[in-house]
Design a protein around this motif. Structure first.
Motif, PDB file in Angstrom:
ATOM      1  N   GLY A  81      -7.677   9.991  -8.938  1.00  0.00           N
ATOM      2  CA  GLY A  81      -6.502   9.746  -8.114  1.00  0.00           C
ATOM      3  C   GLY A  81      -6.808   9.733  -6.631  1.00  0.00           C
ATOM      4  O   GLY A  81      -6.298   8.883  -5.887  1.00  0.00           O
ATOM      5  N   ILE A  82      -7.632  10.674  -6.172  1.00  0.00           N
ATOM      6  CA  ILE A  82      -8.015  10.682  -4.755  1.00  0.00           C
ATOM      7  C   ILE A  82      -8.768   9.403  -4.417  1.00  0.00           C
ATOM      8  O   ILE A  82      -8.541   8.779  -3.375  1.00  0.00           O
ATOM      9  N   GLY A  83      -9.659   8.998  -5.307  1.00  0.00           N
ATOM     10  CA  GLY A  83     -10.371   7.747  -5.092  1.00  0.00           C
ATOM     11  C   GLY A  83      -9.434   6.562  -5.021  1.00  0.00           C
ATOM     12  O   GLY A  83      -9.568   5.697  -4.153  1.00  0.00           O
ATOM     13  N   SER A  84      -8.466   6.512  -5.926  1.00  0.00           N
ATOM     14  CA  SER A  84      -7.522   5.398  -5.930  1.00  0.00           C
ATOM     15  C   SER A  84      -6.686   5.378  -4.655  1.00  0.00           C
ATOM     16  O   SER A  84      -6.387   4.304  -4.118  1.00  0.00           O
ATOM     17  N   PHE A  85      -6.327   6.562  -4.151  1.00  0.00           N
ATOM     18  CA  PHE A  85      -5.568   6.636  -2.901  1.00  0.00           C
ATOM     19  C   PHE A  85      -6.389   6.068  -1.746  1.00  0.00           C
ATOM     20  O   PHE A  85      -5.897   5.266  -0.946  1.00  0.00           O
ATOM     21  N   VAL A  86      -7.650   6.470  -1.678  1.00  0.00           N
ATOM     22  CA  VAL A  86      -8.533   5.949  -0.633  1.00  0.00           C
ATOM     23  C   VAL A  86      -8.658   4.433  -0.761  1.00  0.00           C
ATOM     24  O   VAL A  86      -8.586   3.692   0.231  1.00  0.00           O
TER      25      VAL A  86
ATOM     26  N   ALA B  57       0.831  -1.209   0.000  1.00  0.00           N
ATOM     27  CA  ALA B  57       0.000   0.000   0.000  1.00  0.00           C
ATOM     28  C   ALA B  57       0.864   1.256   0.000  1.00  0.00           C
ATOM     29  O   ALA B  57       0.567   2.227  -0.691  1.00  0.00           O
ATOM     30  N   VAL B  58       1.956   1.249   0.789  1.00  0.00           N
ATOM     31  CA  VAL B  58       2.860   2.401   0.812  1.00  0.00           C
ATOM     32  C   VAL B  58       3.510   2.577  -0.553  1.00  0.00           C
ATOM     33  O   VAL B  58       3.588   3.696  -1.086  1.00  0.00           O
ATOM     34  N   LEU B  59       3.978   1.479  -1.143  1.00  0.00           N
ATOM     35  CA  LEU B  59       4.631   1.564  -2.442  1.00  0.00           C
ATOM     36  C   LEU B  59       3.654   2.070  -3.502  1.00  0.00           C
ATOM     37  O   LEU B  59       3.985   2.963  -4.297  1.00  0.00           O
ATOM     38  N   LEU B  60       2.438   1.527  -3.495  1.00  0.00           N
ATOM     39  CA  LEU B  60       1.445   1.946  -4.475  1.00  0.00           C
ATOM     40  C   LEU B  60       0.910   3.347  -4.211  1.00  0.00           C
ATOM     41  O   LEU B  60       0.286   3.952  -5.086  1.00  0.00           O
ATOM     42  N   SER B  61       1.160   3.869  -3.004  1.00  0.00           N
ATOM     43  CA  SER B  61       0.749   5.249  -2.753  1.00  0.00           C
ATOM     44  C   SER B  61       1.491   6.203  -3.682  1.00  0.00           C
ATOM     45  O   SER B  61       0.999   7.291  -3.980  1.00  0.00           O
TER      46      SER B  61
ATOM     47  N   VAL C  27      -6.581   2.213  -2.118  1.00  0.00           N
ATOM     48  CA  VAL C  27      -5.346   1.516  -1.758  1.00  0.00           C
ATOM     49  C   VAL C  27      -5.147   1.488  -0.247  1.00  0.00           C
ATOM     50  O   VAL C  27      -4.750   0.476   0.331  1.00  0.00           O
ATOM     51  N   ILE C  28      -5.429   2.622   0.420  1.00  0.00           N
ATOM     52  CA  ILE C  28      -5.241   2.686   1.870  1.00  0.00           C
ATOM     53  C   ILE C  28      -6.185   1.720   2.578  1.00  0.00           C
ATOM     54  O   ILE C  28      -5.781   0.973   3.488  1.00  0.00           O
TER      55      ILE C  28
END
Length: 392
Positions: free
Chosen positions: A249-254, A130-134, A256-257
């Motif tokens: 992008g914001i959606g993808s960040f949410v 998750a950190v890497l994909l962030s 992944v987290i």
């Protein structure tokens, strides 16, 4: 999470910006090089194909290379490819630079995924991923929309130069923060390459790789051709493409987290909920794309669901490939990019049909439907917690 993991994420941010940025530059490159929209979209597939071929090949070659030198060499080659791409007036040359950049990206990501898993305890692979994909999701939030704005103001070449420049601080971070050891302390201490490749015969591993590829194909099918939907179907100005990309992008960040917290021990809910919602979401986006507010809201939702489900499946790849410690990252990278290559190709064929700009959205729904049809009979296997046993 250790600091070197965040330095790897910084480099992934630069590379993710490049991989996704064509979604915002598509019209500019099309007119600048006098090619069709469908032809320009193939640049995304060229990048993905380079990563598919490069990930296992470079990972195999890099088994005995020093970790820091490998990562540094890959990111410098990536920067050089973008400098050439920014300078050319030939579409074939630009196509070739995308392949070269993809090979460098593939090598980097394959080593980085493996390295990330070794920087944390064995039960935290999902969180490390998750950190890497962030870095990738940060690219969709800031890098890609920023590149789209830069392209709109100064032309698409300026965005390529910016990506090349962005690689330099990432390279410095790798040089200063990544230990100089090998990807595995000694390749001879672990399985032989032949034994690691033999892991690809495991049905459970093939299953999660296939599903990860299908979900990513659906994501890239629509994401690559999002700009024509925003400016054509929704009739918004070109700068609204950046807004749509930021929301995705914001959606993808949410996504992944959230998935990073669940994918290690409890991936079932992400898969059971995310899959059906994605199946509903892509056709809904196609039907409602002419409503700007609804379009932008659904772009956010689809970004979250796509990355939550996709990152969960890729985490399963890392677990199922535990018997291939130096090659697992390349298997995950290959699965992601098979989807990234196939998705835009399928979507491009729909542009000349009656669906027009909305064709890619319908194709994304079709790809998710295939994934669910495959996954449903085997849902207990896919949703299982950490395991390395062979599916009989």
């Amino acid at each position: 999470m250790p600091l070197p993991l965040y330095l790897l994420a910084l480099a992934v941010f630069a590379m993710g910006t490049s991989e996704f940025m064509l979604a915002g530059l598509l019209p500019d490159i099309t007119s600048g090089l006098d090619v069709s929209v469908g032809t320009t979209g193939v640049l995304t597939s060229a990048f993905a194909i380079g990563m598919i071929v490069g990930a296992p090949l470079v990972a195999a070659l890099a088994r005995n290379w020093p970790r820091r030198s490998s990562l540094l060499g890959f990111i410098l080659a990536f920067a050089a490819a973008h400098a050439v791409g920014a300078s050319t007036t030939s579409f074939p040359v630009l196509f070739a630079t995308r392949v070269v950049a993809a090979l460098a990206n593939a090598g980097f990501l394959a080593v980085a995924l493996t390295a990330a898993a070794t920087l944390v305890s064995p039960d935290k692979k999902g969180r490390a991923l998750a950190v890497l994909l962030s870095g990738t999701t940060a690219a969709t939030i800031a890098g890609v929309p920023g590149g789209s704005v830069l392209g709109a103001l100064l032309g698409w070449r300026a965005t390529f130069w910016a990506v090349a420049a962005l690689c330099l601080p990432a390279a410095l971070g790798i040089l200063k923060g990544i230990p100089a050891g090998r990807v595995k302390e000694q390749a001879t201490d672990g399985p032989a390459l032949r034994a690691e490749l033999a892991q690809l015969a495991r049905p459970r591993l093939i299953l999660v790789m296939l599903l990860g590829a299908l979900v990513n194909a659906a994501t890239f099918a629509s994401f690559t051709f999002l700009a024509p939907v925003v400016t054509g179907t929704a009739k918004l100005s070109e700068l609204w493409v950046s807004v749509a990309l930021v929301l995705f992008g914001i959606g993808s960040f949410v996504g992944v987290i959230v998935a990073g917290r669940l994918s290690d021990h409890n991936p079932g809910p992400v898969i059971a909920v995310g899959g059906p919602l994605l199946l509903i979401g892509w056709p809904a986006l196609a039907v409602l794309a002419d409503e700007p507010v609804v379009l932008l809201a659904l772009v956010f939702v689809q970004g979250a669901l796509s990355f939550a489900l996709g990152s969960t499946l890729i985490t399963r790849v890392l677990y199922e490939a535990a018997g291939a410690p130096t090659m697992a990252g390349s298997y995950a990278t290959a699965a992601l990019n098979v989807g990234a290559a196939v998705g835009p190709l399928i979507a491009a064929t729909t542009l000349s049909t009656g669906a027009g700009n909305l064709g890619p959205l319908w194709s994304s729904g079709f790809l998710i439907a295939i994934a669910l049809l495959i996954a449903f009979p085997l849902r207990t296997v896919i949703a299982a917690g950490r395991t390395t046993e062979v599916l009989q």
